[in-house]
Design an enzyme around this catalytic site. Sequence first.
Site, short mmCIF file in Angstrom:
data_model
loop_
_atom_site.label_atom_id
_atom_site.label_comp_id
_atom_site.label_asym_id
_atom_site.label_seq_id
_atom_site.Cartn_x
_atom_site.Cartn_y
_atom_site.Cartn_z
N LYS A 1 41.53 76.86 85.90
CA LYS A 1 41.90 78.28 86.09
C LYS A 1 40.64 79.14 86.22
CE LYS A 1 46.35 77.67 83.86
NZ LYS A 1 47.33 77.95 82.81
N GLN B 1 47.01 79.80 76.55
CA GLN B 1 47.41 78.46 77.00
C GLN B 1 48.30 77.79 75.94
OE1 GLN B 1 46.66 77.42 80.06
NE2 GLN B 1 47.47 75.36 79.90
N ASP C 1 51.55 85.28 82.81
CA ASP C 1 52.37 84.07 82.67
C ASP C 1 53.85 84.39 82.88
OD1 ASP C 1 51.26 81.56 82.19
OD2 ASP C 1 50.75 82.05 80.11
N1 LUD Z 1 50.47 77.45 79.16
C1 LUD Z 1 50.65 76.53 81.35
N2 LUD Z 1 50.60 75.13 79.45
C2 LUD Z 1 50.81 73.92 80.23
N3 LUD Z 1 47.40 69.87 87.93
C3 LUD Z 1 49.78 75.06 83.08
C4 LUD Z 1 49.27 73.10 84.50
C5 LUD Z 1 47.60 73.11 86.26
N4 LUD Z 1 50.44 79.74 78.90
C6 LUD Z 1 50.51 78.70 79.68
O1 LUD Z 1 48.93 75.83 83.51
O2 LUD Z 1 50.93 78.03 83.13
C7 LUD Z 1 50.74 77.84 81.90
N5 LUD Z 1 50.65 78.88 81.04
N6 LUD Z 1 50.67 75.38 82.12
N7 LUD Z 1 49.98 73.76 83.47
C8 LUD Z 1 51.00 73.15 82.63
C9 LUD Z 1 51.39 74.19 81.62
C10 LUD Z 1 50.55 76.38 79.98
C11 LUD Z 1 49.50 71.79 84.76
C12 LUD Z 1 48.77 71.12 85.76
C13 LUD Z 1 47.84 71.79 86.52
C14 LUD Z 1 48.30 73.76 85.27
C15 LUD Z 1 47.04 71.10 87.57
O3 LUD Z 1 46.09 71.65 88.09
C16 LUD Z 1 46.73 69.09 88.92
C17 LUD Z 1 47.75 68.56 89.91
O4 LUD Z 1 48.92 68.41 89.54
O5 LUD Z 1 47.33 68.28 91.05
C18 LUD Z 1 46.04 67.89 88.26
C19 LUD Z 1 45.02 68.29 87.24
C20 LUD Z 1 44.46 67.07 86.49
O6 LUD Z 1 44.84 66.85 85.30
O7 LUD Z 1 43.69 66.33 87.09
#
Ligand code: LUD
Length: 283
Positions: A53, A97, A120
Site C-alpha cells: 500500500k 490494517q 476502508d
Molecule cells: N485490513 C485489508 N486486512 C486484510 N495481493 C487487504 C489484501 C492486498 N483494514 C484493512 O488489504 O483492505 C484491507 N483493509 N485487506 N488485503 C486483505 C485484507 C485488511 C490482500 C492481498 C493483497 C491486500 C495483495 O496485494 C497480491 C495478489 O493477490 O496478487 C499478492 C500479494 C502477496 O502476498 O504476494
Amino acid sequence: METRVIDGRELSNRLREDIKSRVERLKEKGITPGLAVILVGNDPASAVYVCNKEKACNKVGIYSQVIRLDENTSQETLLEYIYGLNADKTIHGILVQLPLPPQIDTNAIINAIDPAKDVDGFHPVNMGRLMIGEDCLEPCTPKGIIRLIQETGQPIAGKHAVVIGRSNIVGKPVALMLLRHNATVTICHSKTVNLKEIARQGDILVVAVGKPNLVDSSFIKPGAIVVDVGINRVDDKLVGDVNFQDACQVAGWITPVPGGVGPMTITMLLENTVLAAERKWVE
Ligand code: LUD
Ligand code: NAP
C-alpha cells in the site's frame, strides 16, 4: 469455449494512471492527498500488504504515513493515534490494517475513525450509507470486485450473482453492491445446505472464504464469471479458494490469484484516498 482470465494487475495499472493525474490536479490546487496506515503487531501477511500500500501511494504521488505499533499496544493507545489523525489536516484517509491483536476491540477502533477519512469504508456510517444506496466511501475489495466484473463487458443487471462468504469486509458489502447493480443475489456461508447446487446457479460467482480448493468446476455454471477473493498460502505458494486449472474447464471468465482481486484492493484504496481528498477540498 476458452476461459478468459481477468487480469487485475493490468486493470490496476490502467486505473492507477488516472489516479495519478487526479493527484496531480489536487496538487496544483495545493492539496497533497495523504493516507495514514496503522499496522499493529507482526503478522507477516499484514506487513506485506501494508508495504504494498505504501509503495502504491508513492507511485501515484499520495503522501503515505505508516505507523507501526507493537503487538502489545493497548486499545487506548491506538485510539489516541486515531484521534490525532482525525484532527490532522494533512491526512485524508485513515486505515487500520486488520486483523488486530485480541486485546483490541476492532469495532471500537473502526467506530473512532472519522467517517469522512474512512477509506476502508468499514465505519457504520459508510456501511449504512452503502446499505441505503447513498454516496459513501465504499470498501476497497468489494469495489475492486465490481470493477473486475465490469471489465468482462457483461452487464450485471438481471444476472444471478452467488456470493460465498458473508464477512463485513467482503461478502456482505459485495452482495449489496451487486444488488445495487441490479443482480439477483444469493449469499452463502458455512451453514448453507447444498452449496454446490446453489453456486452452480450463479452467472456470477464470488468466492470469499479462505479455503484452498473449496470451489472446483462442479460448482460453476458453464460460462460463468468467477471471482476468486481467497488468499491462502499453501507450500509457500499463494492460491485462492478456487481450483484455477479445473475451473477453467467451465468458467467463461476467472480472476487469478495472485494478480486478480489483491492488486485491485490496493488500487481502490488509492482511489478512495483521492476521493476523500477531493471532497475535503470542496467543503
Ligand atoms: N485490513 C485489508 N486486512 C486484510 N495481493 C487487504 C489484501 C492486498 N483494514 C484493512 O488489504 O483492505 C484491507 N483493509 N485487506 N488485503 C486483505 C485484507 C485488511 C490482500 C492481498 C493483497 C491486500 C495483495 O496485494 C497480491 C495478489 O493477490 O496478487 C499478492 C500479494 C502477496 O502476498 O504476494
Ligand atoms: P472471514 O471473515 O473468515 O469470512 C469467511 C466466510 O466464509 C464466512 O462468512 C464463513 O461463514 C464462510 N465459510 C467458511 N467456511 C465455509 C464453507 N465451507 N462453505 C461456505 N462458506 C464458508 O474471511 P474474509 O475476511 O471475508 O476473507 C475471505 C478470504 O478472502 C480470505 O482468504 C482472505 O485472506 C481473502 N481476502 C482477500 C482480499 C483481497 O484483497 N484479495 C481482501 C480481503 C480478504 P460463516 O459466516 O458462517 O462463518
